[in-house]
Design a protein around this motif. Structure first.
Motif, PDB file in Angstrom:
ATOM      1  N   TRP A 151     -49.689 -18.566 -11.074  1.00  0.00           N
ATOM      2  CA  TRP A 151     -50.602 -19.311 -10.190  1.00  0.00           C
ATOM      3  C   TRP A 151     -50.753 -18.748  -8.777  1.00  0.00           C
ATOM      4  CZ3 TRP A 151     -53.673 -23.152 -12.001  1.00  0.00           C
ATOM      5  CH2 TRP A 151     -53.336 -23.730 -13.224  1.00  0.00           C
ATOM      6  N   LYS A 152     -49.804 -17.970  -8.280  1.00  0.00           N
ATOM      7  CA  LYS A 152     -49.795 -17.607  -6.848  1.00  0.00           C
ATOM      8  C   LYS A 152     -50.022 -16.102  -6.634  1.00  0.00           C
ATOM      9  CE  LYS A 152     -48.510 -21.734  -5.320  1.00  0.00           C
ATOM     10  NZ  LYS A 152     -49.406 -22.553  -4.521  1.00  0.00           N
ATOM     11  N   CYS A 153     -51.043 -15.785  -5.861  1.00  0.00           N
ATOM     12  CA  CYS A 153     -51.333 -14.366  -5.555  1.00  0.00           C
ATOM     13  C   CYS A 153     -51.044 -14.075  -4.086  1.00  0.00           C
ATOM     14  CB  CYS A 153     -52.806 -14.068  -5.790  1.00  0.00           C
ATOM     15  SG  CYS A 153     -53.312 -14.184  -7.498  1.00  0.00           S
ATOM     16  N   LYS A 154     -50.583 -12.861  -3.829  1.00  0.00           N
ATOM     17  CA  LYS A 154     -50.433 -12.388  -2.446  1.00  0.00           C
ATOM     18  C   LYS A 154     -50.991 -10.976  -2.358  1.00  0.00           C
ATOM     19  CE  LYS A 154     -46.979 -13.160   0.174  1.00  0.00           C
ATOM     20  NZ  LYS A 154     -45.656 -13.154   0.825  1.00  0.00           N
ATOM     21  N   GLU A 155     -51.331 -10.556  -1.158  1.00  0.00           N
ATOM     22  CA  GLU A 155     -51.869  -9.190  -1.003  1.00  0.00           C
ATOM     23  C   GLU A 155     -50.797  -8.191  -0.620  1.00  0.00           C
ATOM     24  OE1 GLU A 155     -55.437  -8.934   1.300  1.00  0.00           O
ATOM     25  OE2 GLU A 155     -56.598  -9.950  -0.268  1.00  0.00           O
ATOM     26  N   SER A 156     -49.614  -8.710  -0.234  1.00  0.00           N
ATOM     27  CA  SER A 156     -48.494  -7.789   0.057  1.00  0.00           C
ATOM     28  C   SER A 156     -47.186  -8.557  -0.117  1.00  0.00           C
ATOM     29  CB  SER A 156     -48.595  -7.235   1.471  1.00  0.00           C
ATOM     30  OG  SER A 156     -48.487  -8.283   2.414  1.00  0.00           O
ATOM     31  N   TYR A 157     -46.106  -7.815  -0.330  1.00  0.00           N
ATOM     32  CA  TYR A 157     -44.794  -8.414  -0.591  1.00  0.00           C
ATOM     33  C   TYR A 157     -43.719  -7.731   0.240  1.00  0.00           C
ATOM     34  CZ  TYR A 157     -47.001 -10.669  -4.593  1.00  0.00           C
ATOM     35  OH  TYR A 157     -47.822 -11.432  -5.379  1.00  0.00           O
ATOM     36  N   ILE A 167     -48.145  -3.361  -7.811  1.00  0.00           N
ATOM     37  CA  ILE A 167     -48.314  -4.618  -8.555  1.00  0.00           C
ATOM     38  C   ILE A 167     -49.777  -4.748  -8.974  1.00  0.00           C
ATOM     39  CG2 ILE A 167     -48.227  -7.144  -8.364  1.00  0.00           C
ATOM     40  CD1 ILE A 167     -45.822  -6.681  -6.396  1.00  0.00           C
ATOM     41  N   ILE A 168     -49.986  -4.845 -10.268  1.00  0.00           N
ATOM     42  CA  ILE A 168     -51.335  -4.989 -10.818  1.00  0.00           C
ATOM     43  C   ILE A 168     -51.478  -6.420 -11.337  1.00  0.00           C
ATOM     44  CG2 ILE A 168     -53.047  -4.016 -12.420  1.00  0.00           C
ATOM     45  CD1 ILE A 168     -51.895  -1.892 -10.560  1.00  0.00           C
ATOM     46  N   HIS A 169     -52.487  -7.144 -10.848  1.00  0.00           N
ATOM     47  CA  HIS A 169     -52.610  -8.559 -11.227  1.00  0.00           C
ATOM     48  C   HIS A 169     -54.071  -8.959 -11.353  1.00  0.00           C
ATOM     49  CE1 HIS A 169     -54.007 -10.414  -7.383  1.00  0.00           C
ATOM     50  NE2 HIS A 169     -53.511  -9.309  -6.872  1.00  0.00           N
ATOM     51  N   GLY A 170     -54.277 -10.201 -11.818  1.00  0.00           N
ATOM     52  CA  GLY A 170     -55.605 -10.799 -11.906  1.00  0.00           C
ATOM     53  C   GLY A 170     -55.587 -12.150 -11.211  1.00  0.00           C
ATOM     54  N   HIS A 171     -56.141 -13.169 -11.881  1.00  0.00           N
ATOM     55  CA  HIS A 171     -56.082 -14.584 -11.492  1.00  0.00           C
ATOM     56  C   HIS A 171     -57.066 -14.975 -10.396  1.00  0.00           C
ATOM     57  CE1 HIS A 171     -54.593 -18.618 -11.191  1.00  0.00           C
ATOM     58  NE2 HIS A 171     -54.180 -18.466  -9.962  1.00  0.00           N
ATOM     59  N   ASN A 172     -57.105 -14.249  -9.289  1.00  0.00           N
ATOM     60  CA  ASN A 172     -58.020 -14.584  -8.197  1.00  0.00           C
ATOM     61  C   ASN A 172     -59.233 -13.671  -8.248  1.00  0.00           C
ATOM     62  OD1 ASN A 172     -56.661 -16.673  -7.047  1.00  0.00           O
ATOM     63  ND2 ASN A 172     -56.160 -15.639  -5.127  1.00  0.00           N
TER      64      ASN A 172
END
Length: 220
Positions: A151-157, A167-172
């Motif tokens: 559920w939670k996306c960030k642009e940096s960690y 980090i490769i992701h979807g969702h947003n």
């Protein structure tokens, strides 16, 4: 020779785009690794065909690693508890029921439920991390917070366990041009959910794959 490694973003029942992307753009080989970032179902018209296609590829011996998306999690919640059904339906679950030609989740064949229950929340490969949404940066071990992964996306960690990882992701939702910008900028966090089911929205309506070895995107 390095094995080819691809990730595909949120599919949401867009079966025709998925087939085109896998068979013609990627031209998937059995020596490749393909990670699917979740959200195979809901909103689009062909959720069942998407799942059948993934299961068929696995059966034929292709290296497909499907991850859990929040939509698969909502389906499983709705299956377990009646109170969660309306939330799933409001988020496009009605289209999934229609695609399976059923009126109730209780009528879904067990092989599909087993598929959903068997999905993992993230996948690590070399210096890549694949996840549907993102990670909780504020806990000691971000790989224990399954809610954030869905559920939670960030642009940096900043978490040390996520350092030096791509980090490769979807969702947003992200427009295809913004997605390309992030890839060209070689950022550590790359979102490839270009909203394939929203083809009425300017800049969206694409199903996108990330070619990890060549750091480029392919889309339909």
């Amino acid at each position: 020779m390095n094995k080819r490694l691809f990730a595909i973003g949120d599919i949401h029942g867009c079966f025709d785009s998925l087939k085109e992307l896998v068979e013609n753009k990627i031209q998937l080989q059995k020596s490749d690794n393909l990670i699917l970032l979740g959200d195979y179902i809901d909103r689009g018209d062909k959720s069942k065909e998407v799942i059948d296609f993934i299961m068929e590829l696995q059966k034929k011996g292709f290296n497909i690693i499907p991850l859990m998306g929040n939509h698969e999690a909502m389906l499983l919640d709705a299956l377990e508890a009646e109170k969660d059904i309306s939330k799933w339906i409001q988020n496009g679950g009605d289209k999934t029921l229609k695609s399976f030609e059923i009126n109730s989740l209780k009528d879904v064949e067990s092989k599909y439920i087993d598929f959903f229950k068997g999905l993992r929340c993230y996948f690590a490969f070399e210096n890549f991390l694949f996840v549907h949404a993102g990670f909780n940066d504020n806990v000691l071990n971000p790989f224990t917070d399954y809610y954030s992964m869905l559920w939670k996306c960030k642009e940096s960690y900043a978490n040390p366990l996520l350092a030096n990882k791509t980090i490769i992701h979807g969702h947003n939702l992200i427009s295809i041009s913004k997605c390309e910008d992030r890839v060209l900028s070689k950022l550590d966090v790359i979102n490839i959910d270009t909203g394939c089911v929203y083809n009425d929205k300017e800049g969206f309506g694409r199903l996108t794959a990330y070619d990890c070895n060549n750091q480029r995107i392919l889309f339909v």
